[in-house]
Design a protein around this motif. Structure first.
Motif: not given
Ligand code: FMN
Length: 175
Positions: A73, A98, A103, A106, A108, A130, A133
Motif C-alpha cells: 500500500l 481493507l 490506509f 490515502k 479511497i 478506513v 482515509s
C-alpha cells in the motif's frame, strides 16, 4: 494540493462475472496506474447457490477470507476499490483487503456493480473500515443478474454508457 491525476493510483477489484472488472478497466484507461484483480487463497464455489450460502455464513460469522493478492500500500496514494454488491453488503474479500494496516492518509474511491438492488450498505461499510482515509464519492451501476443466469452485461450500448458515465464521474473527482 496535487491534482488527483498526478498521484500514484492503484485500481483493485473483485469480480466474478466481469461486470465490475469492466468498470475498473474503464477507470484504468483514463487514469492509468496499476490495476489488479483481488484473488483469494481459496476461490469461491462456481455454483451460484453455493456462493450465496457461503457469503451469508461468512457475513454472519465475520469471517475474513485470506487473499492471494499481496499489495504494498505504501506505493500508492489513491486506491480505487471495485466490488459487486453481495447480500446487500460489502463482499468479505473486500473486508479482508481493507482490514490491512496502511490506509491512513490515502484517498479511497469505491466502485460497484449490482443486480439492480443498489449498493446496500457496502459503501458505508467501506467508509467505516478506513476511518483515517479520505473516501470520495463512488460510482455504481447495474451489472449482471447471476440468479437469472444473466452474467456479463458490459457490451454494446451498456458498455458505452458506463464508459461515458465513468469519464464524467472521474472528471468530477478531479481526474
Ligand atoms: C453471492 C452473490 C450475492 C449477490 N447479492 C446481490 C445483492 O444483494 N444485491 C444485488 O443487487 N446484486 C447481488 N448480486 C449480483 C451481483 O452484484 C451482480 O451480478 C454484479 O454485477 C456482479 O459483478 P461481477 O460481474 O463483477 O462479479 C449477488 C451476486 C452474488 C454472486
Amino acid at each position: 494540493q496535487d491534482k488527483e491525476k498526478d498521484k500514484n493510483v492503484l485500481i483493485v477489484y473483485l469480480s466474478r462475472t466481469n461486470n465490475t472488472k469492466f468498470i475498473a478497466e474503464s477507470i484504468h484507461k483514463r487514469v492509468g496506474g496499476t490495476i489488479l484483480p483481488l484473488e483469494l487463497k481459496t476461490p469461491y464455489p462456481e455454483d451460484y447457490k453455493a456462493i450465496v450460502d457461503q457469503v451469508t455464513q461468512e457475513n454472519e460469522s465475520g469471517f475474513l477470507p485470506e487473499l492471494k493478492t499481496k499489495i504494498n500500500l505504501a506505493d500508492y496514494d489513491v486506491i480505487f476499490v471495485g466490488f459487486p454488491t453481495w447480500g446487500m453488503r460489502l463482499p468479505p474479500p473486500i473486508k479482508s483487503f481493507l482490514h490491512a494496516d496502511g490506509f491512513r492518509g490515502k484517498t479511497i474511491i469505491p466502485l460497484n456493480s449490482n443486480a439492480g438492488y443498489g449498493i446496500g450498505s457496502s459503501f458505508d461499510q467501506l467508509k467505516a473500515l478506513v476511518p483515517n482515509s479520505s473516501v470520495l464519492d463512488g460510482y455504481s451501476t447495474k451489472g449482471g443478474v447471476e440468479r437469472d443466469t444473466i452474467l456479463n452485461v458490459m457490451e454494446g450500448e451498456k458498455a458505452k454508457q458506463v464508459e461515458a458515465d465513468v469519464l464524467n464521474w472521474l472528471e468530477r473527482l478531479g481526474f
